[in-house]
Every structure is written in C-alpha cells, then in structure tokens.
Design an enzyme around this catalytic site. Structure first.
Site, short mmCIF file in Angstrom:
data_model
loop_
_atom_site.label_atom_id
_atom_site.label_comp_id
_atom_site.label_asym_id
_atom_site.label_seq_id
_atom_site.Cartn_x
_atom_site.Cartn_y
_atom_site.Cartn_z
N CYS A 71 0.82 -1.22 0.00
CA CYS A 71 0.00 0.00 0.00
C CYS A 71 0.85 1.27 0.00
CB CYS A 71 -0.97 0.00 1.17
SG CYS A 71 -0.22 -0.33 2.79
N HIS B 9 -5.68 0.17 -1.12
CA HIS B 9 -5.97 -1.25 -0.86
C HIS B 9 -7.03 -1.81 -1.81
CE1 HIS B 9 -4.44 0.48 2.96
NE2 HIS B 9 -3.77 -0.65 3.01
N ASP C 191 -7.70 5.32 -1.23
CA ASP C 191 -7.28 4.08 -0.59
C ASP C 191 -6.56 3.17 -1.58
OD1 ASP C 191 -7.02 1.76 0.88
OD2 ASP C 191 -9.00 1.93 1.82
#
Length: 599
Positions: free
Chosen positions: A426, A552, A550
């Site tokens: 990440c 992810h 994000d």
C-alpha cells in the site's frame, strides 16, 4: 523589474480576437489618493492601446480598476471606473458589477478557436564578402511573405476540426481578392452567386448549433475549432501553365542560407463573425505579428547561432484563453536560457514562480482530440484513472472549508498491471500516486517507478541491504521521503502523531499544506498506508473530515465501483456509528512532499 515587449510580441502573446480594454492598479499605500490611482490605471491602458493597437487617446472607451490591499484583497474588493469615448479625463464609477460563475462558458459558448499552421522556407542569398548583407536580405524576405499573405491570389482553405461539418459540407475556399477592402462609395462590383455566398458565410457555418458547454473541462476538449490552411498561387493564372522557377539575382559571389520558420497562430472568433473578416482582420494580422516576432528574435544572431524558434500554446490556471510563446529549441528545458525565458513569461502574466506552467510539456495540443480517461472504465494495463475524487459527495462537515490537492494525479492501487502486492504494497502504491502527481504537473519526466525500482533506490542510498530487492517488506513515510529525494529531488516534511486520535488536531496544518503546496500526502499508521487528497475543516467547531484515496482497492479501473465502494471518499476520524477510521493504538507518520521552487 521592468520588462520591455515590442507590439508584435504583445500581440503574439494574446490571441487576435481578444483586446485589452482595462487595467488594474493594486497598491497598499494609504497616502495615495484614489483619484490619482484610477487615473494611473486609465493612463496605463490608453498608452498600452496606443502602442499595440494604434488607438488615439480618445477613440476607445476603457476601464480602470483599483484594489487597495488595506481594504481587501479579493476581486470583490475592486472598484471600477469607465473613461468614456471622447472624454478621457471624465470618469464614471461603476456601481454594480456582475461576476460570472462560469466565465469560460460565456466565452466559448459564443466563440471558437481558429488555428492556422504555415511553414515558411526562406532561401537567403547574400554576398560572401559582406556577411552583414544577410540581415537586409532576411528582412526583405519577411516583407515578401507578408505581401504574399495579402496577395489577391492567395487561397485560404477553411474547415471544421475534430468533427465533420454540418451535413458533410466541404471546406470553404476564400481568395485574397474576396477579402473586404476599402472602396469608394460609388464603386460597383460584379460578382458571381458563388462568390456572394462565400462572402456571406459566418464562422457558425461549420457548427450545427450554438454550443452549450454544460461542464467546461479544457480548451482542447470542449471548444469548437476551425482549421485554416494557406496556399500561394505562384502562376497568377486560372489556366494550365508551365512550372515557374524563382530567380534570385546576385551581383557577385554569394552564399546561401536557408531559414525555416514554423508559424502557428490561434485566434478567437465569435461565431457570428464573417469568414472573410476572420481572415482579413484576425488571421492575416496574426500571422504577420508572429512573423515579425520571429524576425526580431532572430536578426541579432542570424549567422552566428541560426536559432530554431517554435510557437507553443498554453492555458495557464485562471486564464480563459490560450497564450502563445516562442521557444528556442536549441536549449533544453532545464538550461538557464530557457528557464529565464519562462521566468520572464511568468512575471509578465502574473503566474507563480514555484510551479512549471509554461514548459513544452504543458503546451496544449489542438491538432487532435485527446482521449479523456476521467470517469471511464479503461482496460487494465492500458491507462490509469485520473482525479477520481472529482464529483464525489460532500464531506458532511457543517460550515467547513475544503482544502484540496491542486492538479492531477493517477490512481495506483493493489494488483495493478498483474502485480500481486496485496497485504504489503500500500505504501508503494501511495508513493506511485504521489510521483504521478509530480509527472502530471511536469515537475519531472521520470517514469513512475515499480516496486522493485523503489526498493533498488533505497538500496542505492544505503538505507536497505541488497536482500531487500524483490522482497515483500513494508516501507513507511521515511522511506518514501528518501525515494522522492533520490528520484525527483523533492524534499518532504514529516508530521508524527502518537495516536490516530490526534490526527484531527493536525487539520489546520494539513489545510495550510493543501492551500500552499497542493501535493498529495501519504498517511502511514501500523501496517496501513493511505493517500490524503484534502481536508474539510471548520475552524470554529473543530469538526473535520479527510479525503482519503485508498490504495488497498483490488478491482479494475471502474470509477463508479471505486467511489460507491468508498475507496475514494471523505472519512471522519469517528463516523456516525462511532467507528474510528484511524486507530487509537497506533502512531502515524504523515509525509508532506514540498513543491519544488521552479518554473
């Protein structure tokens, strides 16, 4: 600092079709009288128009404006005055000013861009015993091109660009003889029906209806465009004739120097403007202006350096129209000569000195339509989504002020390009998004590095052992700062907080970062990393929200899925259900990349 520009350079910088009709005088001197300040503004614009357009001092109604920084600093604090035609010393204060919410719509709903490219080849024969003669030969060659542009036999081929003309209409051809001319009142001209029709056509001929720009994106994508090509008729006859050879007499031994110029002008034409007037009043004068600008830059060093000048067009932030700059291609963009040219343009145009807005990579491309990836689902491996935060719902912070990232970026996340980094990559993906921002703003041409290249950089600076390359080890804010410094020369500020509960206390500082630097921020806490694109902060209540991108996310490049799934959106430290987004038992590092001070 004073900057001198010739009238040709000023007219080349601003597209024909726009005119300067006013001036703003900004000051913070309490001792200056308002009347003197406004007269200074009026005098400035009248002198400018006299130099550039040849106006006399009373022929044009002009506007002067004053901004006293002691009383305010926004455009709403400006005071406007009008100097009437024929009464230059009489000023009328404007009591009501209407500000357009979307001024670009006002401009481009009514008008279009006219683009014309014209390659010019100038063979210069000059005395081999008197090299100074070449400058006179070159000046006469420029004058000859100017005469050809106004020749009765020159042909202007006019057509719509990027879209078919209404009903598949063919291009319109206008000859120099068709252009408006000053004629005696008793003149009587016989012309054919076809000639009469051509002279009655307007720019709107090429467009099916008045354009209604619902949401303006860019000049490249949303503006109607007309393309004009120019052909010179060398034979001056409509009948078939033998090829012609041009003869250049020389009185003695001579040398040959061939100078190649590339003219490319952009014009603004209202759609109700006659095509003949567009050519005669905008196009030909615009080409002549650019030709003389080239001549003025080349003449001092024609034989010594033989410059390679080329026009480029830009639409800097806050500008509704393109501007044109002539760049010397013998120099690289980072060489001092080119940097000084850009710095001078930034000063003339009131642009900041800490961002590259006028590099060649910033130039708009009007020769073809670019594909817009915003909001489209693109096959994996071909393109990445850009600016996915645009258009998402508001944060829900009552009375808050949103401070956001400035500029474009690409969204990097897990599993892109078939590389499985789920569970450990990440921070790498956040770094890739940050580097893409520096690429999109043209601070660097360095490719966005892969995970392995990021690891290699950390090994090369001695931060990691060679065994780190090819591993699945996490990295954090400090490692990201090392990579940004090595690959891009970008310095970073790091904010440490002991717990996720303390992050809202940093909202004021984060808002200042987005207002002044505008770069994306990496937030790392525990084993998770996010990219921060903005904050919405109410200074009175202390309520705030974080705009999180994000990394992810593991799906495809599907904007709707990303937004609806909350992979890009506003997050509060504690949501309405009492859930904490940032963990209270983890410390967090925030990496704030600093904008390089460069043009």
């Amino acid at each position: 600092m004073e900057i001198y520009l010739s009238e040709y350079e000023i007219r080349s910088l601003l597209p024909r079709g726009f005119e300067v009709i006013g001036a703003v005088f900004v000051h913070n001197n309490n001792e200056l009288k308002a009347e003197k300040v406004i007269h200074n503004a009026i005098s400035a614009v009248r002198n400018f128009r006299k130099t550039v357009y040849g106006d006399d001092n009373e022929s044009q109604e002009v506007i002067g404006a004053v901004l006293d920084l002691n009383n305010g600093s926004s455009d709403r604090d400006l005071q406007f005055f009008i100097s009437r035609r024929g009464h230059p010393s009489s000023l009328v204060k404007v009591c009501t000013v209407i500000y357009e919410d979307h001024p670009e719509k006002k401009v481009w709903d009514r008008g279009c861009i006219v683009r014309c490219e014209l390659p010019v080849k100038l063979p210069l024969y000059y005395s081999s015993t008197n090299t100074n003669d070449v400058e006179g030969v070159y000046a006469r060659a420029i004058e000859d091109v100017e005469r050809k542009l106004r020749d009765p036999d020159v042909a202007f081929v006019i057509e719509a660009q990027d879209k078919p003309s209404l009903g598949g209409l063919p291009p319109i051809i206008i000859h120099g003889i068709d252009l408006p001319a000053e004629l005696p009142d008793n003149a009587f001209i016989i012309e054919s029906a076809e000639e009469s029709l051509v002279k009655s056509l307007r720019c709107s001929y090429f467009f099916s209806e008045s354009k209604d720009i619902a949401s303006f994106s860019s000049v490249e994508e949303d503006v109607d465009k007309i393309l004009v090509s120019i052909m010179f008729n060398m034979s001056r006859s409509e009948k078939p004739s033998a090829p012609l050879a041009e003869y250049y007499p020389a009185n003695g031994a001579a040398k040959l120097l061939v100078v190649n110029h590339k003219l490319e002008v952009l014009l603004y034409a209202t759609k109700d403007l006659l095509l003949t007037e567009m050519v005669s009043k905008l196009l030909v004068p615009g080409l002549v202006d650019q030709l003389h600008s080239l001549k003025n830059k080349i003449l001092p060093n024609l034989l010594k350096q033989h410059p390679r000048l080329s026009p480029y067009h830009f639409v800097p932030p806050g500008f509704l129209h393109p501007i044109t700059a002539l760049y010397e291609l013998r120099y690289g963009e980072t060489e001092l000569e080119q940097v000084e040219v850009r710095r001078s343009l930034h000063l003339r145009l009131g642009l900041p000195f800490d961002r590259p807005l006028l590099r060649i990579a910033n130039a708009i491309n009007l020769s073809s339509v670019k594909e817009n990836t915003r909001g489209k689902s693109i096959p994996k491996g071909s393109y990445l989504l850009k600016d996915v935060h645009l258009g998402i719902p508001s944060s829900g912070v009552s009375g808050g002020y949103a401070s956001l990232i400035q500029g474009s970026y690409e969204y990097y996340h897990y599993l892109q390009d078939g590389f499985d980094d789920s569970g450990w990559g990440c921070a790498y993906r956040s770094l890739q998004t940050i580097i893409s921002w520096f690429r999109q703003q043209h601070y660097t041409s360095v490719d966005v590095p892969s995970h392995r290249e990021i690891q290699q950089a950390l090994v090369e600076i001695g931060d990691k052992d060679p065994s780190f390359i090819g591993s699945r080890e996490w990295i954090g804010a400090i490692e990201l700062s090392f990579v940004l410094d090595k690959l891009l020369g970008v310095s970073c500020k790091v904010i440490n907080v002991r717990s996720g509960a303390e992050l809202p206390e940093k909202c004021r500082e984060l808002a200042l970062h987005f207002e002044t630097q505008g770069t994306p921020i990496m937030i790392g806490g525990g084993v998770l990393a996010y990219t921060l694109l903005g904050v919405d902060y109410n200074e009175v209540s202390g309520d705030c929200a974080f705009l999180i991108l994000d990394p992810h996310y593991t799906g495809g490049e599907d904007l709707k899925k990303i937004v609806n799934g909350g992979w890009c959106g506003w997050k509060k430290a504690v949501d309405s259900k009492g859930k904490h987004f940032f963990l209270h038992d983890k410390f967090y590092n925030l990496l704030l990349p600093q904008r390089p001070n460069m043009v």
